[in-house]
Design a protein around this motif. Sequence first.
Motif, PDB file in Angstrom:
ATOM      1  N   GLU A   9       2.635   2.814   2.971  1.00 39.03           N
ATOM      2  CA  GLU A   9       3.346   1.652   4.246  1.00 39.03           C
ATOM      3  C   GLU A   9       5.124   2.133   3.348  1.00 39.03           C
TER       4      GLU A   9
ATOM      5  N   ALA B 178       1.064  -0.426  -0.059  1.00 40.15           N
ATOM      6  CA  ALA B 178      -0.263  -0.046  -0.192  1.00 40.15           C
ATOM      7  C   ALA B 178       0.631   1.058  -0.160  1.00 40.15           C
ATOM      8  N   PRO B 179       0.117   2.331  -0.684  1.00 38.14           N
ATOM      9  CA  PRO B 179       1.697   3.666  -1.269  1.00 38.14           C
ATOM     10  C   PRO B 179       1.780   3.977   0.379  1.00 38.14           C
TER      11      PRO B 179
ATOM     12  N   ARG C  57      -1.980  -1.847 -10.165  1.00 38.98           N
ATOM     13  CA  ARG C  57      -0.613  -1.861  -8.851  1.00 38.98           C
ATOM     14  C   ARG C  57       0.789  -1.432  -8.245  1.00 38.98           C
ATOM     15  N   THR C  58       0.518  -1.256  -7.261  1.00 43.02           N
ATOM     16  CA  THR C  58       2.451  -1.028  -6.707  1.00 43.02           C
ATOM     17  C   THR C  58       2.820  -2.076  -6.089  1.00 43.02           C
TER      18      THR C  58
ATOM     19  N   SER D 208      -8.081   1.248  -7.938  1.00 42.13           N
ATOM     20  CA  SER D 208      -8.113  -0.178  -8.007  1.00 42.13           C
ATOM     21  C   SER D 208      -7.522  -1.759  -9.067  1.00 42.13           C
TER      22      SER D 208
ATOM     23  N   TRP E 263      -2.435   5.635  -8.864  1.00 44.64           N
ATOM     24  CA  TRP E 263      -2.675   4.555  -7.880  1.00 44.64           C
ATOM     25  C   TRP E 263      -3.563   4.296  -7.051  1.00 44.64           C
ATOM     26  N   LYS E 264      -4.687   5.412  -6.561  1.00 39.45           N
ATOM     27  CA  LYS E 264      -5.648   5.317  -6.177  1.00 39.45           C
ATOM     28  C   LYS E 264      -6.738   4.217  -6.408  1.00 39.45           C
TER      29      LYS E 264
END
Length: 75
Positions: free
Chosen positions: A5, A2-3, A60-61, A57, A54-55
């Motif tokens: 993190e 998750a960004p 993917r990051t 779904s 990135w918001k």
Amino acid sequence: MAPAEIEIGRHGLVVERGSRRGLLLPQVPVERHWQWPRFVEETCVKAGLARDAWKDSATRTFGFTTEVFTEESCG
């Protein structure tokens, strides 16, 4: 990952959606004095996506760590 993190200076980032992919190394946000939101946005831009991709779904990051070597550390 998750960004939120992402640890600046520790994690590099890959943003991926479909065939588009952008990667920035962990030292990039440190050198440019970015916090995590800007780091994620710029990685999206590098992938050819909108800054806020990135918001979505469908995006993917991935985080990763690296080891940085310099001539000084090799001597």
